[in-house]
Write an enzyme that holds these catalytic residues in place. Structure first.
Site, PDB file in Angstrom:
ATOM      1  N   SER A 145    -107.642   2.635  -1.027  1.00 43.67           N
ATOM      2  CA  SER A 145    -106.241   2.266  -0.842  1.00 43.67           C
ATOM      3  C   SER A 145    -106.134   0.797  -0.477  1.00 43.67           C
ATOM      4  CB  SER A 145    -105.618   3.108   0.278  1.00 43.67           C
ATOM      5  OG  SER A 145    -104.350   2.615   0.647  1.00 43.67           O
ATOM      6  N   TYR A 198    -105.865   6.473   8.622  1.00 41.03           N
ATOM      7  CA  TYR A 198    -106.034   6.504   7.170  1.00 41.03           C
ATOM      8  C   TYR A 198    -106.717   5.233   6.678  1.00 41.03           C
ATOM      9  CZ  TYR A 198    -104.684   6.440   2.225  1.00 41.03           C
ATOM     10  OH  TYR A 198    -104.689   6.362   0.861  1.00 41.03           O
TER      11      TYR A 198
END
Length: 255
Positions: A147, A160
């Site tokens: 990401s 995350y």
């Protein structure tokens, strides 16, 4: 990859969103795709049918990642499916796409939050590669989905972002270790992609969609196919000289 052999692939989280697009793209490129899913059997069936409708071959494998026996269950399901559909258990492509979010900052994150996100986003890919390594053919491809949150500060998804940073460190180390076998390992790092995960929130808050689109140099939101095309390339023979790399797929966001 073995010359003349039918290519095989496993896409974790392959029934929805980015994973679904990757599943369909690899299926259309000629790979027999094992479509891993956790709970949504209907979505997995649709993904498999989409591959078959395009002339490809695919089969579903159900496993909820997290429990201690999950990796073994998944691996056995893949082996059984490959034997049925191909006649052997050789694997050419592994796409570690399955992952979960962790919406919390330093003031609210808990041990349970961090344990859970690392269990799914880091430990599952690590131990899945370990378990499947004897099946992975020389010249194979591993693609890990990360990401942009690992590059840009996103305090509200702290756990995350940390997990994706760990996944990228894993990718580089794995690339160095598997290089002598001709196996490449690369990371694809998307930005905000318009999938069902985000679609409802963006519908309710259209200003978020406008802001995200404005951040890209193309003035639009990313689509799952934008990511799948990159994964397909990295999984192909054309990407034989690329390994240990991070390919950001954000449409130039945060430049």
């Amino acid at each position: 990859m073995a010359g003349g052999a039918l290519r095989t692939a496993l896409v974790t989280g392959g029934s929805r969103g980015i994973g679904r697009a990757i599943t369909e793209r690899l299926g259309r490129s000629g790979a027999v795709v094992a479509v891993h899913y956790g709970r949504d059997a209907g979505a997995a069936a649709q993904a498999v049918e989409a591959v078959r409708a395009a002339g490809g071959r695919a089969f579903p494998v159900r496993t909820e990642l997290g429990p201690p026996d999950a990796i073994e269950t998944l691996a056995v399901g893949v082996e059984e499916g490959l034997r049925e559909h191909v006649g052997s258990t050789g694997l050419d492509i592994l796409v570690n796409n399955a992952g979960i979010g962790c919406r919390a900052d330093i003031t609210t994150i808990t041990r349970e939050d961090l344990d859970r996100v690392f269990e799914i986003n880091v430990k599952a890919p690590v131990f899945l590669v370990q378990r499947l390594l004897p099946l992975l053919r020389d010249g194979g491809r591993i693609v890990n989905i990360s990401s942009v949150a690992n590059r840009i500060a996103h305090p509200h998804v702290l756990g995350y972002a940390m997990s994706k940073g760990a996944l990228e460190a894993f990718s580089r180390s794995l690339a160095a270790q598997l290089g002598p076998r001709g196996i490449t390992v690369n990371t694809v790092a998307p930005g905000l992609i318009e999938t069902d995960l985000h679609r409802e929130r963006l519908r309710v808050h259209p200003e978020d969609a406008e802001e995200a689109a404005a951040m890209t140099v193309f003035g639009r939101l990313g689509q799952a196919d934008d990511v799948a095309d990159v994964v397909e390339f990295l999984a192909s023979a054309r990407a034989r000289w690329i390994t240990g790399e991070r390919v950001e797929t954000t449409g130039g966001a945060y430049l």
